[in-house]
Motif scaffolding. Structure first.
Motif, short mmCIF file in Angstrom:
data_model
loop_
_atom_site.label_atom_id
_atom_site.label_comp_id
_atom_site.label_asym_id
_atom_site.label_seq_id
_atom_site.Cartn_x
_atom_site.Cartn_y
_atom_site.Cartn_z
N ASN A 55 0.82 -1.21 0.00
CA ASN A 55 0.00 0.00 0.00
C ASN A 55 0.86 1.27 0.00
O ASN A 55 0.40 2.34 -0.38
CB ASN A 55 -0.91 -0.01 1.23
N ILE A 56 2.13 1.12 0.42
CA ILE A 56 3.00 2.30 0.50
C ILE A 56 4.10 2.29 -0.56
O ILE A 56 4.76 3.31 -0.76
CB ILE A 56 3.66 2.40 1.89
N VAL A 57 4.30 1.16 -1.23
CA VAL A 57 5.41 1.09 -2.19
C VAL A 57 4.97 0.82 -3.62
O VAL A 57 5.68 1.15 -4.57
CB VAL A 57 6.44 0.00 -1.76
N ASP A 58 3.80 0.22 -3.81
CA ASP A 58 3.32 -0.12 -5.15
C ASP A 58 2.34 0.91 -5.66
O ASP A 58 1.82 1.73 -4.91
CB ASP A 58 2.64 -1.50 -5.14
N SER A 59 2.08 0.81 -6.95
CA SER A 59 1.03 1.66 -7.53
C SER A 59 -0.32 1.15 -7.05
O SER A 59 -0.44 0.05 -6.51
CB SER A 59 1.09 1.59 -9.06
N GLU A 60 -1.34 1.96 -7.24
CA GLU A 60 -2.68 1.57 -6.78
C GLU A 60 -3.15 0.29 -7.46
O GLU A 60 -3.75 -0.58 -6.82
CB GLU A 60 -3.67 2.70 -7.06
N LYS A 61 -2.84 0.15 -8.75
CA LYS A 61 -3.24 -1.04 -9.49
C LYS A 61 -2.54 -2.29 -8.94
O LYS A 61 -3.18 -3.33 -8.74
CB LYS A 61 -2.93 -0.88 -10.98
N GLU A 62 -1.24 -2.19 -8.71
CA GLU A 62 -0.48 -3.32 -8.18
C GLU A 62 -0.97 -3.68 -6.78
O GLU A 62 -1.07 -4.86 -6.41
CB GLU A 62 1.01 -3.00 -8.16
N TYR A 63 -1.26 -2.67 -6.00
CA TYR A 63 -1.76 -2.90 -4.65
C TYR A 63 -3.10 -3.63 -4.68
O TYR A 63 -3.32 -4.60 -3.94
CB TYR A 63 -1.89 -1.56 -3.92
N GLN A 64 -4.01 -3.20 -5.54
CA GLN A 64 -5.30 -3.84 -5.66
C GLN A 64 -5.17 -5.29 -6.11
O GLN A 64 -5.92 -6.16 -5.67
CB GLN A 64 -6.20 -3.06 -6.62
N GLN A 65 -4.21 -5.54 -7.00
CA GLN A 65 -3.98 -6.91 -7.46
C GLN A 65 -3.49 -7.80 -6.33
O GLN A 65 -3.87 -8.97 -6.24
CB GLN A 65 -2.97 -6.90 -8.62
N ARG A 66 -2.64 -7.25 -5.47
CA ARG A 66 -2.15 -8.03 -4.32
C ARG A 66 -3.31 -8.37 -3.37
O ARG A 66 -3.42 -9.51 -2.89
CB ARG A 66 -1.08 -7.24 -3.57
N VAL A 67 -4.14 -7.38 -3.09
CA VAL A 67 -5.29 -7.62 -2.20
C VAL A 67 -6.24 -8.63 -2.84
O VAL A 67 -6.79 -9.49 -2.16
CB VAL A 67 -6.02 -6.30 -1.90
N GLU A 68 -6.42 -8.53 -4.15
CA GLU A 68 -7.28 -9.48 -4.87
C GLU A 68 -6.75 -10.91 -4.72
O GLU A 68 -7.53 -11.84 -4.48
CB GLU A 68 -7.34 -9.10 -6.36
N ARG A 69 -5.43 -11.06 -4.83
CA ARG A 69 -4.84 -12.40 -4.71
C ARG A 69 -5.00 -12.97 -3.30
O ARG A 69 -5.31 -14.15 -3.13
CB ARG A 69 -3.36 -12.36 -5.10
N ILE A 70 -4.79 -12.13 -2.29
CA ILE A 70 -4.87 -12.64 -0.92
C ILE A 70 -6.32 -12.99 -0.55
O ILE A 70 -6.58 -13.98 0.13
CB ILE A 70 -4.28 -11.62 0.09
N THR A 71 -7.29 -12.20 -1.01
CA THR A 71 -8.69 -12.52 -0.71
C THR A 71 -9.15 -13.75 -1.49
O THR A 71 -9.92 -14.56 -0.98
CB THR A 71 -9.61 -11.33 -1.03
N GLU A 72 -8.65 -13.89 -2.72
CA GLU A 72 -8.97 -15.09 -3.50
C GLU A 72 -8.42 -16.33 -2.80
O GLU A 72 -9.10 -17.36 -2.71
CB GLU A 72 -8.40 -14.97 -4.90
#
Length: 277
Positions: A55-72
C-alpha cells in the motif's frame, strides 16, 4: 502516508510477519487454522503482510492486485472475512506498539501516529471487504454451476436403458434442469426406457409429482418410455393421500425391480449362469 510509518513498515516487515503469525494462531479459531498446513499458513500470511506493505510502495493497481490475490486465496482455503479483518486490526496494533517501543512519543505525537496508521489501514480494510465479497460471489456461482451439472445426470446402464438418480429436494429451477438433461440424454443415448430413481428424494409433494409427470410426458413425446422407481412406503402413502395420478407411469419400489422391467420391455432379462461341473 507519514514517512516515518512508511519507513518503519519497510524495515520491520520480517518481524511483523513473525509476530502477526504468532498472534493470529492465538486469535484465530480452530476451523480457520486447522484446515490448512503450516506451510500454506505461512505463505498466506506472507502474502497478507506483503499486500499490506504494498500500500505504500506499489502503484494503486499493483496494490489492488495483491489484495485481490490474498482474498482469492482466503476464500479458497476457507478463511472467513472476519479472520482477515481481525488480522488487519491486529497488524495495526502491532505497528503502533512496536513504534512506541522504539521511540518515546508525546501524547500529541501518539495521536498523530494513530491517525496516520488509521489512514493507511482504512483503505485496505475497504478493499479487502470489496475484493473478498467479489471472490466469494464468483466461488458460489461456480459451485452452483458445478452442482447443477451433477444434480441430474442421465446414466446409460444397458443398451437402450438409462437411469436418472435424483437426490435432494426438487424446486422449479432444478425441475427445468432435470427436463433438459432427460430429453437431451434420451436422444444422445438412444434410450428406449428411462428410469427416474427418487430413492434419494426426501419429500414428494404435488409440485414434485407434477414435475415428474411432465418429464414422463416429455420422454414419451420423443419416443421413449419413462418409469418411476425407488418409491418408498411413506412416499406411496403421500401420493395416495394427495390424490396424485401416476397411472400413466410404470412404478416400482426399487431400482433393481425397475431394471428388470426395463429389460423385459426391451425383450431381455437377467439369468443366472449355472456353474460347469
Amino acid at each position: 502516508m507519514n514517512i516515518e510509518v512508511a519507513n518503519f513498515l519497510r524495515e520491520h516487515k520480517s518481524q511483523l510477519l513473525q509476530d502477526w503469525m504468532t498472534a493470529m494462531k492465538k486469535l484465530g479459531d480452530e476451523r480457520s487454522l486447522n484446515i490448512i498446513s503450516n506451510d500454506l499458513f505461512e505463505n498466506t500470511s506472507h502474502e497478507f503482510i506483503e499486500a499490506a506493505v504494498s500500500n505504500i510502495v506499489d502503484s494503486e493497481k499493483e496494490y489492488q492486485q495483491r489484495v485481490e490475490r490474498i482474498t482469492e486465496r482466503a476464500v479458497k482455503i476457507g478463511w472467513p472475512l472476519n479472520f482477515l479483518l481481525t488480522g488487519l486490526s491486529e497488524l495495526k496494533t502491532m505497528i503502533l506498539n512496536l513504534m512506541r517501543q522504539e521511540k518515546n512519543y508525546t501524547s500529541e505525537e501518539t495521536v498523530e501516529l494513530i491517525t496516520e496508521i488509521d489512514k493507511w489501514v482504512a483503505p485496505m480494510s475497504t478493499q479487502i471487504v470489496e475484493s473478498y465479497s467479489n471472490n466469494w460471489e464468483k466461488t458460489v456461482s461456480l459451485q452452483k454451476v458445478a452442482l447443477q451439472e451433477l444434480s441430474a445426470p442421465l446414466i446409460p446402464v444397458f443398451e437402450k436403458i438409462s437411469v436418472m438418480p435424483l437426490v435432494g429436494t426438487i424446486d422449479t429451477e432444478r425441475a427445468r434442469l432435470i427436463m433438459e438433461n432427460l430429453l437431451s440424454g434420451v436422444v444422445k443415448h438412444r434410450s428406449e426406457v428411462v428410469l427416474i430413481d427418487i430413492t434419494g428424494v426426501p419429500v414428494v409433494d404435488t409440485m414434485v409429482a407434477h414435475h415428474i409427470i411432465q418429464a414422463a410426458d416429455a420422454v414419451r413425446l420423443v419416443g421413449s418410455k419413462c418409469m418411476l422407481v425407488g418409491i418408498r412406503p411413506e412416499i406411496a402413502q403421500t401420493i395416495v393421500n394427495l390424490g396424485i395420478d401416476l397411472n400413466q407411469i410404470t412404478t416400482t419400489s426399487t431400482l433393481q425391480k425397475g431394471i428388470g422391467e426395463a429389460l423385459a420391455l426391451t425383450n431381455r432379462k437377467i439369468v443366472n449362469l449355472k456353474e460347469e461341473a
